[in-house]
Design a protein around this motif. Structure first.
Motif, short mmCIF file in Angstrom:
data_model
loop_
_atom_site.label_atom_id
_atom_site.label_comp_id
_atom_site.label_asym_id
_atom_site.label_seq_id
_atom_site.Cartn_x
_atom_site.Cartn_y
_atom_site.Cartn_z
N GLY A 29 -9.34 -3.86 11.75
CA GLY A 29 -8.11 -3.23 12.18
C GLY A 29 -8.25 -1.72 12.22
N LYS A 30 -9.10 -1.18 11.33
CA LYS A 30 -9.36 0.26 11.29
C LYS A 30 -10.74 0.45 10.66
CE LYS A 30 -7.61 4.64 9.63
NZ LYS A 30 -6.63 5.36 8.88
N LYS A 76 -7.61 -6.95 9.63
CA LYS A 76 -6.32 -6.95 10.35
C LYS A 76 -5.16 -7.31 9.44
CE LYS A 76 -8.30 -7.14 14.80
NZ LYS A 76 -8.34 -7.56 16.13
N ASP A 77 -5.45 -7.99 8.30
CA ASP A 77 -4.37 -8.30 7.35
C ASP A 77 -4.15 -7.17 6.34
OD1 ASP A 77 -6.45 -8.46 5.50
OD2 ASP A 77 -6.14 -10.57 5.02
#
Length: 91
Positions: A29-30, A76-77
């Motif tokens: 996600g990052k 992503k979580d």
């Protein structure tokens, strides 16, 4: 997370591969990373990685020797993954 990370430098590119427990590429996600020498901070820089569908790739020409990539990725979580990746560039 069970992620594995592998780094290599070739053809003017720095490639950071992150795979899951099944060996599939991971798009975090990052991703934040600092590239530098193992012995000092003089050459530290922040590569601009872009995910190409298989790995994170940045344009970097590295001199021979030992380098470290200190990375922090977020799944992503939101789960944080931190690792120091050792990279040896042959001369």
């Amino acid at each position: 997370l069970g992620w594995e990370v592998y780094a290599e430098a070739k053809g003017g590119l720095l490639i950071l591969s992150i795979t899951d427990t099944q060996g599939r590429p991971v798009q975090a996600g990052k991703l934040d990373a600092v590239l530098g020498r193992a012995t000092h901070v003089q050459d530290d820089r922040t590569p601009e990685f872009a995910f190409d569908g298989r790995a994170y790739v940045a344009r970097e020409t590295l001199a021979p020797g030992n380098w470290n990539i200190r990375m922090v990725a977020r799944a992503k979580d939101g789960t944080e993954f931190t690792q120091r990746v050792i990279l040896h560039v042959k001369g």
